[in-house]
Design a protein around this motif. Structure first.
Motif, PDB file in Angstrom:
ATOM      1  N   GLN A 198       0.775  -1.156  -0.154  1.00  9.83           N
ATOM      2  CA  GLN A 198      -0.170  -0.088   0.165  1.00  9.83           C
ATOM      3  C   GLN A 198       0.888   1.271  -0.162  1.00  9.83           C
ATOM      4  O   GLN A 198       0.405   2.327  -0.426  1.00  9.83           O
ATOM      5  CB  GLN A 198      -0.753  -0.012   1.250  1.00  9.83           C
ATOM      6  CG  GLN A 198      -2.107  -0.940   1.066  1.00  9.83           C
ATOM      7  CD  GLN A 198      -2.677  -0.838   2.601  1.00  9.83           C
ATOM      8  OE1 GLN A 198      -2.379  -0.820   3.587  1.00  9.83           O
ATOM      9  NE2 GLN A 198      -4.129  -0.674   2.277  1.00  9.83           N
ATOM     10  N   LYS A 200       3.035   4.306  -1.209  1.00 14.60           N
ATOM     11  CA  LYS A 200       3.262   4.757  -2.449  1.00 14.60           C
ATOM     12  C   LYS A 200       4.765   4.963  -2.587  1.00 14.60           C
ATOM     13  O   LYS A 200       5.569   5.283  -1.772  1.00 14.60           O
ATOM     14  CB  LYS A 200       2.401   6.014  -2.421  1.00 14.60           C
ATOM     15  CG  LYS A 200       0.993   5.814  -2.646  1.00 14.60           C
ATOM     16  CD  LYS A 200       0.259   7.203  -2.506  1.00 14.60           C
ATOM     17  CE  LYS A 200      -1.381   6.740  -2.530  1.00 14.60           C
ATOM     18  NZ  LYS A 200      -2.003   8.217  -2.965  1.00 14.60           N
ATOM     19  N   GLY A 396      -6.947  18.617   1.578  1.00 16.15           N
ATOM     20  CA  GLY A 396      -7.662  17.603   0.966  1.00 16.15           C
ATOM     21  C   GLY A 396      -9.054  18.007   0.579  1.00 16.15           C
ATOM     22  O   GLY A 396      -9.927  17.195  -0.136  1.00 16.15           O
ATOM     23  N   LYS A 520      -4.652   8.383   6.139  1.00 18.84           N
ATOM     24  CA  LYS A 520      -5.874   8.631   5.578  1.00 18.84           C
ATOM     25  C   LYS A 520      -6.021   9.589   4.655  1.00 18.84           C
ATOM     26  O   LYS A 520      -6.866   9.144   3.552  1.00 18.84           O
ATOM     27  CB  LYS A 520      -6.958   9.202   6.713  1.00 18.84           C
ATOM     28  CG  LYS A 520      -8.263   9.624   6.477  1.00 18.84           C
ATOM     29  CD  LYS A 520      -9.200  10.432   7.447  1.00 18.84           C
ATOM     30  CE  LYS A 520      -8.713  11.716   7.489  1.00 18.84           C
ATOM     31  NZ  LYS A 520      -8.902  12.677   6.557  1.00 18.84           N
ATOM     32  N   ASN A 521      -5.221  10.530   4.352  1.00 17.37           N
ATOM     33  CA  ASN A 521      -5.224  11.416   3.435  1.00 17.37           C
ATOM     34  C   ASN A 521      -4.362  10.903   2.379  1.00 17.37           C
ATOM     35  O   ASN A 521      -4.758  11.164   1.180  1.00 17.37           O
ATOM     36  CB  ASN A 521      -4.313  12.566   3.892  1.00 17.37           C
ATOM     37  CG  ASN A 521      -5.169  13.555   4.863  1.00 17.37           C
ATOM     38  OD1 ASN A 521      -6.327  13.682   5.073  1.00 17.37           O
ATOM     39  ND2 ASN A 521      -4.381  14.212   5.704  1.00 17.37           N
ATOM     40  N   GLY A 523      -5.061   7.816   1.143  1.00 16.26           N
ATOM     41  CA  GLY A 523      -5.944   6.804   0.721  1.00 16.26           C
ATOM     42  C   GLY A 523      -5.504   5.367   1.221  1.00 16.26           C
ATOM     43  O   GLY A 523      -6.101   4.553   0.605  1.00 16.26           O
ATOM     44  N   ASN A 526      -9.484   3.812   5.504  1.00 17.03           N
ATOM     45  CA  ASN A 526     -10.881   4.176   5.389  1.00 17.03           C
ATOM     46  C   ASN A 526     -10.824   5.314   6.396  1.00 17.03           C
ATOM     47  O   ASN A 526     -10.554   5.341   7.486  1.00 17.03           O
ATOM     48  CB  ASN A 526     -11.683   3.132   5.294  1.00 17.03           C
ATOM     49  CG  ASN A 526     -13.323   3.588   5.655  1.00 17.03           C
ATOM     50  OD1 ASN A 526     -13.499   4.206   6.247  1.00 17.03           O
ATOM     51  ND2 ASN A 526     -13.710   3.288   4.155  1.00 17.03           N
TER      52      ASN A 526
END
Length: 714
Positions: A198, A200, A396, A520-521, A523, A526
């Motif tokens: 997950q 990035k 966001g 969270k920001n 992605g 949840n």
């Protein structure tokens, strides 16, 4: 063993000499060992004596000062976990109070003491207590970053926190609330951690795009239409009427003057004038000006990134053979006549946002401070410190925007006027009491469901905690020892449930809140799961701050105050006075837990303040805020400010020029290629109402919606 009687005289002499040599070597070895042992003992004694001499000396001096209460000697600073014995703990406690009451007595050592408590080389001012020196030196993290040991201290805090977590894991969760909270916070963070796939990929680094830069060249309008856009009639004179307008000279264009031209078309039926220009063509600021808009736009963008313009404008005016202050006046005109209508349109869109983040930073305005060149009419000084107030959307949020406003003071009244036209439901700010007053006044006579909510910044609470635990360089002696020893010592602190362990646990809970917020920001988590985990973390934060507050604070009316003058009391007071507001963000994933977004927004203002120092008048302050607002909003939406503003400025210039020339044609019956723009400050009030050539009048029916759509990509 040899029989000595059987040996010759020579053999006896050799044997005796050998024995004497062996004895001499043994004595020399013993002497060296004795010297080494004595040296080590003296070193240890000197170190111990220095430590004890300092501690005993401080206590002795304090006991001989009438102003110092004897009860101070019994106070032990449990939260200072780096104090290894009672003598040094007493010394640290008494030293605070001794300095507070007897600065003159220890004047010779004041510089060293100030450096110790301020974590740097700051000199203690005459009449300043140690607590004041500590608070002044640690007023904000930005100030702390100037201290050379800051990065090492932060690393030390991180290492120390990790060591505390490890020590807590080895204890039973039923030991005490601090140990239980440490273990629970760790488990929440582990449960919310993203998987390896997950995470990035990071940016590939710096990219050289210099080959993609366009080359500047003179432009002349070519392709035009002979048909009126409004009524469809053929245009007359469009093929011959050409306005040759000389643009200003920038420093990079000092060797030549660029000529730009545009074409005009006149509709005989409806009296409308059309202005034809190439898409990237330069143009004058106004039809009767020589200075080019692209030149002024360059200065505007330079100001927005913090470059002081006084010298650059002076050199430009000299090279372009312009009058004094022509550049600064033209920049001011561009900001108030070109950018202000756009500012108002963005402001109108921002006024309906549910969540806003707000903060302010000082910026001097000379006239409002009673300084600088005061007009003949005179200006009453308003305040010694003036401010720029920043209002922005949350991180966001869709269609992000940031606007800046000038405020002569930091009062709730002035900031409240700025926010009066905004219909936000939640306001995110720091702990400044003025915002609480604003929200309180706006919530008067409102039902519970209609009241505005307030989120107090968790980062500012974190800073208050860091000011107490930040001297991590004093933990180095502990952290440099073996892992087993460190764990044992920290377990002792955890078992004793010291204030230091409580504050470190509270700090750990806040750090975990922001780690989950980042996931969270990105992605990776949840929003509902993130808020659920953060709600648990806020619960443990609350428990730790309440535990740490015991015996340190008391409530007077609706406000919490310190009962003990110790550093640990300050973050406790800060927390309790805004306790409910720290958890507002849990009610919605759109509400940020901090003011980081607006803190980043005002960073550019602080850079400009450092370089430019001040603005002369309130009008120039407002114009600067307008320019900064447009630049920040464009950048937030991924738009190149210079290119976008060049297109926007050309469209507005064409609109104002066509409208002005149409009015001149109608009034005089003559088709002209320019007219005189009238500035409002040069007209009487009666003339302002009827004059058609004011820039505001010429721009008032300009269609701003397509430009807003291009910013926000609606």
């Amino acid at each position: 063993m040899k029989d000595l009687n059987s040996l010759s005289k020579e053999e006896l002499i050799k044997l005796v000499a050998l024995q004497q040599e062996q004895l001499r070597v043994a004595e020399e070895r013993a002497e060296k060992e004795r010297i080494i042992a004595e040296k080590a003992q003296r070193t240890a004694e000197i170190k111990e004596q220095s430590h004890l001499k300092f501690a005993h000396g401080v206590i002795f001096m304090a006991q001989n000062l009438k102003e110092v209460n004897g009860n101070y000697l019994a106070q032990v600073e449990d939260f200072l976990s780096y104090a290894d014995d009672d003598e040094s703990r007493k010394a640290i406690r008494v030293l605070y109070d001794m300095i507070a009451h007897s600065l003159n007595t220890i004047a010779a050592a004041s510089g060293q003491i100030a450096g110790f408590f301020a974590h740097g080389n700051e000199a203690m001012k005459s009449g300043e207590t140690s607590e004041q020196a500590y608070e002044n030196a640690t007023r904000s993290l930005e100030e702390l970053k100037k201290v050379r040991s800051f990065s090492n201290n932060i690393k030390g805090v991180a290492r120390f926190s990790a060591a505390i977590s490890k020590a807590a894991e080895a204890l039973s969760s039923t030991t005490n609330l601090t140990v239980e909270s440490q273990q629970k916070i760790s488990s929440i963070v582990r449960a919310a951690a993203p998987t390896a796939d997950q995470v990035k990929q990071t940016h590939r680094g710096r990219v050289n795009n210099i080959s993609k830069l366009p080359e500047a060249a003179p432009v002349t309008a070519s392709e035009t239409s002979a048909i009126c856009d409004k009524c469809g009639e053929p245009l007359s004179g469009w093929e011959v009427l050409i306005a040759d307008l000389k643009t200003g000279v920038t420093q990079l264009e000092a060797s030549f003057r660029q000529q730009n031209t545009y074409k005009l078309g006149f509709c005989q039926k409806c009296g409308r004038v059309e202005v034809f220009m190439e898409p990237e063509q330069d143009h004058p600021l106004f039809p009767d000006r020589l200075i080019s808009t692209k030149t002024i736009l360059s200065f505007n963008q330079a100001m927005c990134i913090g470059i002081p313009l006084e010298r650059a404008l002076r050199q430009f005016e000299k090279d372009a053979e312009l009058g004094s202050n022509t550049g600064s006046y033209s920049l001011y005109d561009y900001q108030r006549f070109y950018l202000k209508p756009l500012f108002k349109a963005i402001e109108k869109a921002l006024q309906n946002r549910a969540v806003l983040v707000c903060d302010e930073t000082p910026f001097d305005c000379l006239q409002d401070q009673g300084r600088g060149k005061i007009p003949a009419a005179g200006i009453e000084p308003k305040a010694k410190i003036n401010y720029v107030v920043a209002v922005t959307t949350a991180d966001g949020a869709p269609q992000p925007a940031t606007l800046y406003y000038y405020s002569p003071t930091r009062s709730a009244e002035n900031i409240g006027k700025i926010l009066s036209d905004y219909s936000f439901k939640t306001l995110v700010t720091d702990g400044y009491s003025g915002y609480k007053t604003i929200i309180k006044n706006r919530n008067l006579d409102k039902a519970e469901t209609e009241r505005i909510r307030h989120q107090s910044c968790l980062v500012h609470l974190r800073r208050e905690l860091l000011k107490v635990v930040l001297p991590s360089d004093l933990y180095k002696q502990l952290l440099d020892k073996s892992e087993e020893y460190v764990t044992q010592e920290l377990q002792k602190q955890l078992l004793a449930n010291t204030d230091g362990m409580k504050l470190h646990t509270a700090l750990k809970a806040i750090n975990a809140v922001f780690r989950i917020e980042a996931e969270k920001n990105a992605g990776l988590l949840n929003p509902e799961q993130a808020r659920k985990a953060q709600a648990e973390l806020i619960k443990y934060l609350d428990q730790m701050m309440l535990e740490a507050s015991k015996g340190l604070v008391t409530q007077k009316g609706t406000t919490w105050v310190k009962t003990r003058n110790v550093p640990a009391a300050k973050p406790c007071v800060y927390y309790l006075n805004a306790r409910e507001d720290f958890a507002t963000f849990l009610g919605s994933s759109e509400i940020p837990p901090c003011t980081n977004k607006v803190e980043r927004a005002i960073r550019g203002v602080t850079i400009l303040r450092k370089n430019s120092l001040h603005k002369h008048s309130a009008n120039y302050m407002e114009a600067m805020c307008i320019a900064l607002s447009i630049d920040a909003t464009l950048r937030e939406n991924g738009i190149d400010p210079f290119k976008w503003l060049q297109k926007y400025s050309q469209a507005l210039f064409k609109h104002m020029t066509a409208k002005g020339l149409s009015q001149v044609w109608k009034e005089t019956g003559q088709r002209k290629n320019k007219f005189s723009i009238r500035l409002p400050e040069k007209l009487e009030e009666a003339d302002k109402k009827i004059n058609k050539y004011l820039p505001e009048k010429l721009a008032e029916d300009f269609d701003m919606q397509p430009w807003l759509d291009s910013i926000f990509r609606a």
